[in-house]
Scaffold this active site. Sequence first.
Site, PDB file in Angstrom:
ATOM      1  CE1 TYR A 155      -0.821   0.253   1.646  1.00  0.00           C
ATOM      2  CE2 TYR A 155      -2.873  -0.939   2.052  1.00  0.00           C
ATOM      3  CZ  TYR A 155      -1.529  -0.939   1.687  1.00  0.00           C
ATOM      4  OH  TYR A 155      -0.916  -2.118   1.373  1.00  0.00           O
ATOM      5  CE  LYS A 162      -0.707  -5.279   0.165  1.00  0.00           C
ATOM      6  NZ  LYS A 162       0.217  -6.213  -0.503  1.00  0.00           N
TER       7      LYS A 162
HETATM    8  P1  NAD Z   1       9.569  -3.642  -2.221  1.00  0.00           P
HETATM    9  O1  NAD Z   1       9.467  -2.436  -3.061  1.00  0.00           O
HETATM   10  O2  NAD Z   1      10.905  -4.077  -1.800  1.00  0.00           O
HETATM   11  O3  NAD Z   1       8.821  -4.871  -2.920  1.00  0.00           O
HETATM   12  C1  NAD Z   1       7.772  -4.695  -3.827  1.00  0.00           C
HETATM   13  C2  NAD Z   1       8.102  -5.568  -5.020  1.00  0.00           C
HETATM   14  O4  NAD Z   1       7.042  -5.585  -5.958  1.00  0.00           O
HETATM   15  C3  NAD Z   1       9.357  -5.104  -5.774  1.00  0.00           C
HETATM   16  O5  NAD Z   1      10.307  -6.127  -5.790  1.00  0.00           O
HETATM   17  C4  NAD Z   1       8.849  -4.837  -7.181  1.00  0.00           C
HETATM   18  O6  NAD Z   1       9.795  -5.183  -8.158  1.00  0.00           O
HETATM   19  C5  NAD Z   1       7.651  -5.774  -7.209  1.00  0.00           C
HETATM   20  N1  NAD Z   1       6.738  -5.481  -8.306  1.00  0.00           N
HETATM   21  C6  NAD Z   1       5.985  -4.370  -8.527  1.00  0.00           C
HETATM   22  N2  NAD Z   1       5.326  -4.476  -9.694  1.00  0.00           N
HETATM   23  C7  NAD Z   1       5.658  -5.685 -10.219  1.00  0.00           C
HETATM   24  C8  NAD Z   1       5.326  -6.377 -11.409  1.00  0.00           C
HETATM   25  N3  NAD Z   1       4.486  -5.842 -12.323  1.00  0.00           N
HETATM   26  N4  NAD Z   1       5.853  -7.598 -11.631  1.00  0.00           N
HETATM   27  C9  NAD Z   1       6.688  -8.153 -10.739  1.00  0.00           C
HETATM   28  N5  NAD Z   1       7.059  -7.545  -9.582  1.00  0.00           N
HETATM   29  C10 NAD Z   1       6.545  -6.335  -9.344  1.00  0.00           C
HETATM   30  O7  NAD Z   1       8.630  -3.355  -0.938  1.00  0.00           O
HETATM   31  P2  NAD Z   1       8.110  -4.322   0.214  1.00  0.00           P
HETATM   32  O8  NAD Z   1       7.701  -3.416   1.305  1.00  0.00           O
HETATM   33  O9  NAD Z   1       9.079  -5.384   0.461  1.00  0.00           O
HETATM   34  O10 NAD Z   1       6.776  -4.917  -0.415  1.00  0.00           O
HETATM   35  C11 NAD Z   1       6.519  -6.301  -0.523  1.00  0.00           C
HETATM   36  C12 NAD Z   1       5.073  -6.627  -0.148  1.00  0.00           C
HETATM   37  O11 NAD Z   1       4.902  -6.371   1.234  1.00  0.00           O
HETATM   38  C13 NAD Z   1       4.026  -5.807  -0.883  1.00  0.00           C
HETATM   39  O12 NAD Z   1       2.929  -6.619  -1.202  1.00  0.00           O
HETATM   40  C14 NAD Z   1       3.633  -4.783   0.160  1.00  0.00           C
HETATM   41  O13 NAD Z   1       2.316  -4.319  -0.055  1.00  0.00           O
HETATM   42  C15 NAD Z   1       3.718  -5.631   1.405  1.00  0.00           C
HETATM   43  N6  NAD Z   1       3.783  -4.905   2.678  1.00  0.00           N
HETATM   44  C16 NAD Z   1       4.687  -3.887   2.850  1.00  0.00           C
HETATM   45  C17 NAD Z   1       4.752  -3.200   4.054  1.00  0.00           C
HETATM   46  C18 NAD Z   1       5.691  -2.048   4.261  1.00  0.00           C
HETATM   47  O14 NAD Z   1       5.496  -1.251   5.171  1.00  0.00           O
HETATM   48  N7  NAD Z   1       6.734  -1.911   3.472  1.00  0.00           N
HETATM   49  C19 NAD Z   1       3.886  -3.567   5.110  1.00  0.00           C
HETATM   50  C20 NAD Z   1       2.985  -4.621   4.904  1.00  0.00           C
HETATM   51  C21 NAD Z   1       2.946  -5.279   3.685  1.00  0.00           C
HETATM   52  O1  0WE Z   2       1.726  -1.832   0.580  1.00  0.00           O
HETATM   53  C1  0WE Z   2       2.377  -0.859   0.915  1.00  0.00           C
HETATM   54  C2  0WE Z   2       2.844   0.147  -0.108  1.00  0.00           C
HETATM   55  C3  0WE Z   2       2.803  -0.381  -1.505  1.00  0.00           C
HETATM   56  C4  0WE Z   2       2.940   0.673  -2.575  1.00  0.00           C
HETATM   57  C5  0WE Z   2       3.769   1.772  -2.472  1.00  0.00           C
HETATM   58  C6  0WE Z   2       3.846   2.690  -3.514  1.00  0.00           C
HETATM   59  C7  0WE Z   2       4.667   3.946  -3.433  1.00  0.00           C
HETATM   60  C8  0WE Z   2       5.072   4.487  -4.773  1.00  0.00           C
HETATM   61  C9  0WE Z   2       2.195   0.523  -3.705  1.00  0.00           C
HETATM   62  N1  0WE Z   2       2.248   1.401  -4.724  1.00  0.00           N
HETATM   63  C10 0WE Z   2       3.069   2.471  -4.649  1.00  0.00           C
HETATM   64  N2  0WE Z   2       3.117   3.328  -5.724  1.00  0.00           N
HETATM   65  C11 0WE Z   2       4.020   4.337  -5.823  1.00  0.00           C
HETATM   66  O2  0WE Z   2       3.985   5.129  -6.789  1.00  0.00           O
HETATM   67  N3  0WE Z   2       2.634  -0.650   2.255  1.00  0.00           N
HETATM   68  C12 0WE Z   2       2.014  -1.537   3.209  1.00  0.00           C
HETATM   69  C13 0WE Z   2       3.454   0.464   2.786  1.00  0.00           C
HETATM   70  C14 0WE Z   2       2.537   1.565   3.194  1.00  0.00           C
HETATM   71  O3  0WE Z   2       2.019   2.422   2.292  1.00  0.00           O
HETATM   72  C15 0WE Z   2       1.166   3.283   2.975  1.00  0.00           C
HETATM   73  C16 0WE Z   2       1.158   2.932   4.323  1.00  0.00           C
HETATM   74  C17 0WE Z   2       2.026   1.830   4.469  1.00  0.00           C
HETATM   75  C18 0WE Z   2       2.353   1.090   5.726  1.00  0.00           C
HETATM   76  C19 0WE Z   2       0.397   4.330   2.498  1.00  0.00           C
HETATM   77  C20 0WE Z   2      -0.387   5.062   3.389  1.00  0.00           C
HETATM   78  C21 0WE Z   2      -0.418   4.727   4.724  1.00  0.00           C
HETATM   79  C22 0WE Z   2       0.362   3.648   5.217  1.00  0.00           C
END
Ligand code: NAD
Ligand code: 0WE
Length: 270
Positions: A155, A162
């Site tokens: 991560y 974060k």
């Molecule tokens: P997602 O890919 O659907 O959403 C990420 C969004 O970030 C996308 O809509 C993308 O367009 C936007 N983004 C990236 N760069 C940008 C920029 N320069 N300007 C405007 N928008 C931009 O994935 P998600 O999982 O829904 O992620 C949403 C949030 O939730 C993130 O902050 C992620 O870290 C957090 N999160 C995700 C998880 C998981 O497991 N997926 C868990 C906990 C927290």
């Molecule tokens: O916040 C995230 C992931 C956000 C993310 C994902 C990518 C993948 C592709 C940010 N940057 C990038 N850049 C890329 O090029 N999560 C909470 C999902 C996530 O990511 C992990 C997790 C979990 C959960 C990475 C390692 C371990 C656990």
Amino acid sequence: MLLLQDKVALVAGVANHRSIAWGISKALAGAGARLILTAQERVKATVEELAASLPDAIVLQMDVQRDDEIDAAFAEVERRYGGLDILVHSIGYAAAKLEGRYIDTTREGFLLALDISAYSFTALARRAEPLMERRGGGAMLTLTYLGSERVFPNYNVMGVAKAALEASVRYLAWDLGAKNIRVNAISSGPQRTLAARGIADFNLMWEQMKTSAPLRRNVEQDEVGQAALFLCSPMASAITGHILFVDAGYHVMGMSFGPKKASGAEGATD
Ligand code: NAD
Ligand code: 0WE
């Protein structure tokens, strides 16, 4: 009378139907809110299709790395609605593929991840402040992950981003509290979104929730949506500066047991 009747909500971070932001959008719209979805140019068409399924939603283009696009979006919100009640930030990105060692993070990679994933919430909050003040208050929400306080291998720089984001929640809560604007975060369990695609060992993590989380399962998009609805509604009127875990309880665990032991915490001896 619906919980968010006539409330105006801006949701930043929908990319497709799997996005956490889309789950939140559905929950807010279901409670009567009028939605503004902001989207990066490359996903705008998809987001417009999704928005068409909501009763009263518009889409604006906004890349959070571009001040001109942020200013234009908020100017349009002011012009159309005259104020704002709810701001949801669901954006995170690091250019470095999330793998390898944190120690190898470059200055460029660090600044980009912190800019998009942490600073952008403050940038949006500052534009939302006067619009919410006009409404007598408001609610802001962002999305975070437990990787901010514990080490999840790979991560990496996102964990550092974060941590900055969560600290921002607390400082923004202090800055804006006097104006009756609340600022909170949801720390979600792993979700199968675009942002999770291609993450090394994501499947392993997903499976582990089924044995390690107190609820013995993962969380669903709608469950994060419902928690977001709560935090953005008058039901949470005394809650600010808070990080709410929507993770099936995963964060309370110290030791995790494998599949065999999970049910048998009763008297296992070896
Ligand atoms: P997602 O890919 O659907 O959403 C990420 C969004 O970030 C996308 O809509 C993308 O367009 C936007 N983004 C990236 N760069 C940008 C920029 N320069 N300007 C405007 N928008 C931009 O994935 P998600 O999982 O829904 O992620 C949403 C949030 O939730 C993130 O902050 C992620 O870290 C957090 N999160 C995700 C998880 C998981 O497991 N997926 C868990 C906990 C927290
Ligand atoms: O916040 C995230 C992931 C956000 C993310 C994902 C990518 C993948 C592709 C940010 N940057 C990038 N850049 C890329 O090029 N999560 C909470 C999902 C996530 O990511 C992990 C997790 C979990 C959960 C990475 C390692 C371990 C656990």
